[in-house]
Scaffold this motif. Sequence first.
Motif, PDB file in Angstrom:
ATOM      1  N   LEU A   6       0.837  -1.202   0.000  1.00 25.74           N
ATOM      2  CA  LEU A   6       0.000   0.000   0.000  1.00 25.74           C
ATOM      3  C   LEU A   6       0.871   1.251   0.000  1.00 25.74           C
ATOM      4  O   LEU A   6       2.003   1.214   0.483  1.00 25.74           O
ATOM      5  CB  LEU A   6      -0.855   0.024   1.269  1.00 25.74           C
ATOM      6  CG  LEU A   6      -2.046  -0.928   1.317  1.00 25.74           C
ATOM      7  CD1 LEU A   6      -2.264  -1.439   2.723  1.00 25.74           C
ATOM      8  CD2 LEU A   6      -3.281  -0.206   0.814  1.00 25.74           C
ATOM      9  N   THR A   7       0.319   2.353  -0.476  1.00 30.16           N
ATOM     10  CA  THR A   7       1.013   3.627  -0.364  1.00 30.16           C
ATOM     11  C   THR A   7       1.370   3.886   1.103  1.00 30.16           C
ATOM     12  O   THR A   7       2.479   4.290   1.429  1.00 30.16           O
ATOM     13  CB  THR A   7       0.121   4.769  -0.881  1.00 30.16           C
ATOM     14  OG1 THR A   7      -0.205   4.481  -2.239  1.00 30.16           O
ATOM     15  CG2 THR A   7       0.824   6.105  -0.796  1.00 30.16           C
ATOM     16  N   ASP A   8       0.424   3.618   1.988  1.00 32.14           N
ATOM     17  CA  ASP A   8       0.663   3.760   3.422  1.00 32.14           C
ATOM     18  C   ASP A   8       0.422   2.398   4.077  1.00 32.14           C
ATOM     19  O   ASP A   8      -0.713   1.969   4.213  1.00 32.14           O
ATOM     20  CB  ASP A   8      -0.302   4.805   3.992  1.00 32.14           C
ATOM     21  CG  ASP A   8      -0.139   4.961   5.496  1.00 32.14           C
ATOM     22  OD1 ASP A   8       0.631   4.172   6.098  1.00 32.14           O
ATOM     23  OD2 ASP A   8      -0.776   5.853   6.056  1.00 32.14           O
ATOM     24  N   SER A   9       1.516   1.724   4.471  1.00 37.03           N
ATOM     25  CA  SER A   9       1.389   0.341   4.950  1.00 37.03           C
ATOM     26  C   SER A   9       0.569   0.250   6.242  1.00 37.03           C
ATOM     27  O   SER A   9       0.041  -0.807   6.567  1.00 37.03           O
ATOM     28  CB  SER A   9       2.764  -0.275   5.150  1.00 37.03           C
ATOM     29  OG  SER A   9       3.476   0.501   6.083  1.00 37.03           O
ATOM     30  N   THR A  10       0.418   1.362   6.965  1.00 36.71           N
ATOM     31  CA  THR A  10      -0.385   1.295   8.196  1.00 36.71           C
ATOM     32  C   THR A  10      -1.880   1.192   7.884  1.00 36.71           C
ATOM     33  O   THR A  10      -2.691   1.006   8.788  1.00 36.71           O
ATOM     34  CB  THR A  10      -0.158   2.537   9.095  1.00 36.71           C
ATOM     35  OG1 THR A  10      -0.585   3.701   8.382  1.00 36.71           O
ATOM     36  CG2 THR A  10       1.294   2.687   9.477  1.00 36.71           C
ATOM     37  N   ASP A  11      -2.242   1.311   6.599  1.00 35.26           N
ATOM     38  CA  ASP A  11      -3.644   1.112   6.211  1.00 35.26           C
ATOM     39  C   ASP A  11      -4.095  -0.334   6.423  1.00 35.26           C
ATOM     40  O   ASP A  11      -5.279  -0.601   6.496  1.00 35.26           O
ATOM     41  CB  ASP A  11      -3.836   1.435   4.721  1.00 35.26           C
ATOM     42  CG  ASP A  11      -3.920   2.933   4.458  1.00 35.26           C
ATOM     43  OD1 ASP A  11      -3.939   3.694   5.445  1.00 35.26           O
ATOM     44  OD2 ASP A  11      -3.971   3.324   3.283  1.00 35.26           O
ATOM     45  N   ARG A  12      -3.145  -1.260   6.435  1.00 38.77           N
ATOM     46  CA  ARG A  12      -3.532  -2.672   6.509  1.00 38.77           C
ATOM     47  C   ARG A  12      -3.899  -3.048   7.947  1.00 38.77           C
ATOM     48  O   ARG A  12      -3.122  -3.613   8.683  1.00 38.77           O
ATOM     49  CB  ARG A  12      -2.422  -3.570   5.960  1.00 38.77           C
ATOM     50  CG  ARG A  12      -2.925  -4.961   5.588  1.00 38.77           C
ATOM     51  CD  ARG A  12      -1.838  -5.793   4.946  1.00 38.77           C
ATOM     52  NE  ARG A  12      -1.563  -5.446   3.564  1.00 38.77           N
ATOM     53  CZ  ARG A  12      -2.401  -5.662   2.539  1.00 38.77           C
ATOM     54  NH1 ARG A  12      -3.573  -6.235   2.746  1.00 38.77           N
ATOM     55  NH2 ARG A  12      -2.073  -5.324   1.325  1.00 38.77           N
ATOM     56  N   THR A  13      -5.095  -2.724   8.333  1.00 36.97           N
ATOM     57  CA  THR A  13      -5.584  -2.971   9.684  1.00 36.97           C
ATOM     58  C   THR A  13      -6.524  -4.173   9.664  1.00 36.97           C
ATOM     59  O   THR A  13      -6.801  -4.725   8.602  1.00 36.97           O
ATOM     60  CB  THR A  13      -6.397  -1.754  10.159  1.00 36.97           C
ATOM     61  OG1 THR A  13      -7.463  -1.585   9.213  1.00 36.97           O
ATOM     62  CG2 THR A  13      -5.555  -0.493  10.197  1.00 36.97           C
ATOM     63  N   LEU A  14      -7.032  -4.532  10.839  1.00 36.64           N
ATOM     64  CA  LEU A  14      -8.009  -5.626  10.906  1.00 36.64           C
ATOM     65  C   LEU A  14      -9.266  -5.291  10.121  1.00 36.64           C
ATOM     66  O   LEU A  14      -9.841  -6.144   9.453  1.00 36.64           O
ATOM     67  CB  LEU A  14      -8.388  -5.892  12.365  1.00 36.64           C
ATOM     68  CG  LEU A  14      -7.425  -6.792  13.124  1.00 36.64           C
ATOM     69  CD1 LEU A  14      -7.873  -6.919  14.573  1.00 36.64           C
ATOM     70  CD2 LEU A  14      -7.326  -8.164  12.466  1.00 36.64           C
ATOM     71  N   SER A  15      -9.679  -4.022  10.196  1.00 40.16           N
ATOM     72  CA  SER A  15     -10.901  -3.671   9.470  1.00 40.16           C
ATOM     73  C   SER A  15     -10.634  -3.705   7.960  1.00 40.16           C
ATOM     74  O   SER A  15     -11.493  -4.109   7.190  1.00 40.16           O
ATOM     75  CB  SER A  15     -11.471  -2.335   9.949  1.00 40.16           C
ATOM     76  OG  SER A  15     -11.035  -1.274   9.151  1.00 40.16           O
TER      77      SER A  15
END
Length: 141
Positions: free
Chosen positions: A77-86
């Motif tokens: 992802l452009t921002d890897s912190t986007d990959r959350t549980l939701s």
Amino acid sequence: MPKTLSFVLICLGISCNSERKQKVEIYSKESFYKQSEMAALMLWMYDVNAANKQLILEGKSPKHFPKDFLKIHTAQLTDSTDRTLSFKAFSDYYIRNMKAVFESSQESLTRRHNTVINSCISCHQTICIGPIPKIKKLLIK
Ligand code: HEC
């Protein structure tokens, strides 16, 4: 993290929001314009769903679920912190609906296609609202 802050962080990449363009002075152009694997996957998913819409309107049915769509679980992802549980939950929901289109009877196709598009929109409402007007064009009215 406060909601507004995480929203701002989420929207730093190029793909999500035109408001981001204002941030161009702050972030280096190079990282700003580089397309992530996920952004490329999204554009492809967009094209496949546009083709599906066309097929359905012509009374034909989409034939093969593109297995590479499963890369939504791994694409960078452009921002890897986007990959959350939701994010994972929305991905699963989307993939399940997408597969259902390829297993659908002719009479359920329009409804199932629209369910897919609404699951694109649900995830986007939580993570990046920019492309939503474009995604809505994939709905069959
Ligand atoms: C699980 C969440 C999720 C789902 C489901 C989802 N998206 Fe996305 N989408 C994203 C994220 C996150 C980005 C930003 C990707 C990046 O910048 O790395 C994105 C980016 C996009 C973009 C902008 C790409 C660009 O660079 O211009 C489009 C268009 C898009 N998605 C369309 C869709 C469509 C169409 C669907 C359904 C077929 C869909 N999305 C389903 C999360 C999702």
